[in-house]
Motif scaffolding. Structure first.
Motif, short mmCIF file in Angstrom:
data_model
loop_
_atom_site.label_atom_id
_atom_site.label_comp_id
_atom_site.label_asym_id
_atom_site.label_seq_id
_atom_site.Cartn_x
_atom_site.Cartn_y
_atom_site.Cartn_z
N VAL A 152 0.82 -1.21 0.00
CA VAL A 152 0.00 0.00 0.00
C VAL A 152 0.86 1.26 0.00
O VAL A 152 0.68 2.15 -0.84
N PHE A 153 1.80 1.36 0.93
CA PHE A 153 2.51 2.62 1.15
C PHE A 153 3.90 2.69 0.51
O PHE A 153 4.49 3.77 0.46
N LEU A 154 4.45 1.57 0.04
CA LEU A 154 5.87 1.54 -0.33
C LEU A 154 6.22 2.53 -1.43
O LEU A 154 7.23 3.24 -1.34
N GLY A 155 5.40 2.58 -2.49
CA GLY A 155 5.72 3.48 -3.60
C GLY A 155 5.83 4.92 -3.16
O GLY A 155 6.81 5.61 -3.45
N ARG A 156 4.83 5.39 -2.41
CA ARG A 156 4.85 6.78 -1.93
C ARG A 156 5.94 6.99 -0.88
O ARG A 156 6.58 8.05 -0.83
N TYR A 157 6.16 5.98 -0.05
CA TYR A 157 7.17 6.10 1.00
C TYR A 157 8.57 6.24 0.40
O TYR A 157 9.34 7.13 0.79
N ILE A 158 8.90 5.38 -0.58
CA ILE A 158 10.22 5.46 -1.20
C ILE A 158 10.38 6.73 -2.03
O ILE A 158 11.45 7.33 -2.07
N LYS A 159 9.29 7.17 -2.65
CA LYS A 159 9.35 8.42 -3.40
C LYS A 159 9.66 9.60 -2.47
O LYS A 159 10.37 10.54 -2.85
N ARG A 160 9.15 9.52 -1.25
CA ARG A 160 9.37 10.61 -0.30
C ARG A 160 10.75 10.55 0.34
O ARG A 160 11.45 11.57 0.44
N VAL A 161 11.18 9.36 0.80
CA VAL A 161 12.43 9.27 1.57
C VAL A 161 13.60 8.74 0.76
O VAL A 161 14.76 8.94 1.15
#
Length: 408
Positions: free
Chosen positions: A276-285
């Motif tokens: 669910v969150f990995l794509g947005r999380y890696i894009k952010r950090v």
């Protein structure tokens, strides 16, 4: 470039959905037997310390065979394509589950698990498949989908296995065999090939040497010490996995049902982060910070697992450790981007082989620790020794990762 490459802004292409479902069914079968495998060993071995040692030997022999054969499985997929190799591995897995219901002694169980380790390279082929159809910038997110399927399998498998194991110890193995063999039929009719003929390379037995594969990983551009980071992380992870059921039964008196529920919570955390969150999380950090934060979270959680003196605390800690599930896909992304399309199979096979040999060391050391402390009082903090060991190793991995990524 493959025309059906994964794009973060678009739905998953059909071929990726097929392989993800295949992986889910595969992990579902594995998850079904995890809560009951120690008890199956215990049905042949009576004493708690001997049960821990034999369980360690059975898990370790599986890892040894996987270490030896996983690079070969990956190299064969580079030569003949992902589809036939993946289906063959899944068939071998189903047959192994079925044979485990027919063993009559602990020695035959050891032999059967050794044979099962030969075809245990299916996840490395699945990772190579995903790498075939994903662009470099989306590689970590795409590989995270494999982790999400791993989590989904762990949501369903251990809970069902725990329920069935309460009724009869062999029922989870029968269901796991049926799921895996059904997976072969599903894949035969639904799974397309991902590796184009012009991207395949000749098979050389020397390239399938597991030690040669590990040397090759260490020489990849921009990877360097991350090989050791991955190895240490796998050691910590497998120490946790192979001692979890033994430890919770010893410390809290958990049943297969309770262990199945705890692994269900692991699956929930994995799916939330990786699916669910990995794509947005890696894009952010970014990949580097995802690795560092994940390793730090894992080290803290492992320490707290060892200190917990009530069973309910384990469930809470699992959910608090959700960021740790981003570290694996981010690390794999570094390796995958460092090789070309013709070598994804051997690279992922080598990573699987590295994880396998770490699982051997982790299993032998971790289960030996459980055996050593099994006679202690339930309130002794030393009962958490396997988790403290895993936490220490994870801190070592974090230190190496910080040094390497800061230089990079």
């Amino acid at each position: 470039m493959n025309p059906e490459q994964v794009d973060a802004s678009k739905p998953l292409p059909t071929n990726v959905r097929f392989v993800l479902i295949t992986v889910f069914l595969d992990i579902l079968g594995i998850g079904l037997i995890i809560p009951v495998l120690p008890r199956l060993v215990g049905s042949y071995i009576g004493q708690a310390d001997s049960q821990a040692y034999w369980y360690g030997a059975i898990v370790a022999i599986y890892g040894v065979m996987q270490f030896v054969f996983a690079p070969m499985i990956g190299a064969l997929s580079d030569r003949f394509g992902r589809r036939p190799v993946l289906l063959t591995c899944v068939f071998g897995l189903g047959l192994n589950f079925l044979l485990l219901t027919q063993v009559t002694s602990i020695y035959w169980m050891l032999v059967v698990r050794a044979i099962g380790g030969v075809t245990a390279g299916n996840l490395s082929v699945a990772n190579a498949y995903i790498a075939d159809v994903s662009s470099p910038e989306n590689r970590s997110k795409a590989l995270g989908k494999i982790g999400a399927m791993f989590g989904l399998g762990f949501i369903c498998g251990p809970v069902i296995g725990g329920v069935l194991g309460e009724a009869h110890i062999h029922y989870p193995f029968y269901l796991a065999a049926a799921v895996s063999l059904a997976n072969v039929v599903y894949g035969y009719f639904s799974l397309p090939e991902s590796l184009a003929p012009d991207h395949r390379k000749a098979f050389h037995i020397s390239a399938a040497n597991p030690f040669a594969g590990l040397r090759g990983l260490s020489h990849l551009s921009g990877v360097g010490a991350l090989v050791w980071v991955y190895a240490l992380t796998m050691f910590a992870q497998f120490t946790l996995q192979t001692t979890w059921v033994l430890s919770t039964e010893l410390r809290f008196g958990w049943t297969p049902m309770q262990n199945g529920l705890s692994l269900f919570m692991v699956g929930i955390s994995s799916v939330l982060m990786q699916g669910v969150f990995l794509g947005r999380y890696i894009k952010r950090v970014g990949d580097a910070n995802a690795v560092l934060i994940g390793l730090a979270s894992s080290a803290i959680a492992l320490t707290m697992y060892g200190l917990a003196n009530q069973g309910w605390m384990m469930y809470v800690l699992i959910l608090c450790n959700v960021l740790a599930f981003a570290a694996g896909p981010a690390l794999q992304g570094f390796f995958s981007r460092a090789v070309d399309a013709r070598s994804q199979g051997i690279a992922m096979g080598s990573l699987t082989g590295l994880a396998s040999i770490m699982s051997v060391f982790a299993t032998l050391i971790g289960t030996s620790l459980v055996g050593q402390v099994s006679h202690l009082d339930k309130g002794s903090v030393l009962l958490g020794a396997p988790f403290f060991l895993a936490a220490t190793v994870q801190v070592m991995a974090l230190t190496l990762a910080m040094r390497h990524l800061r230089k990079a």
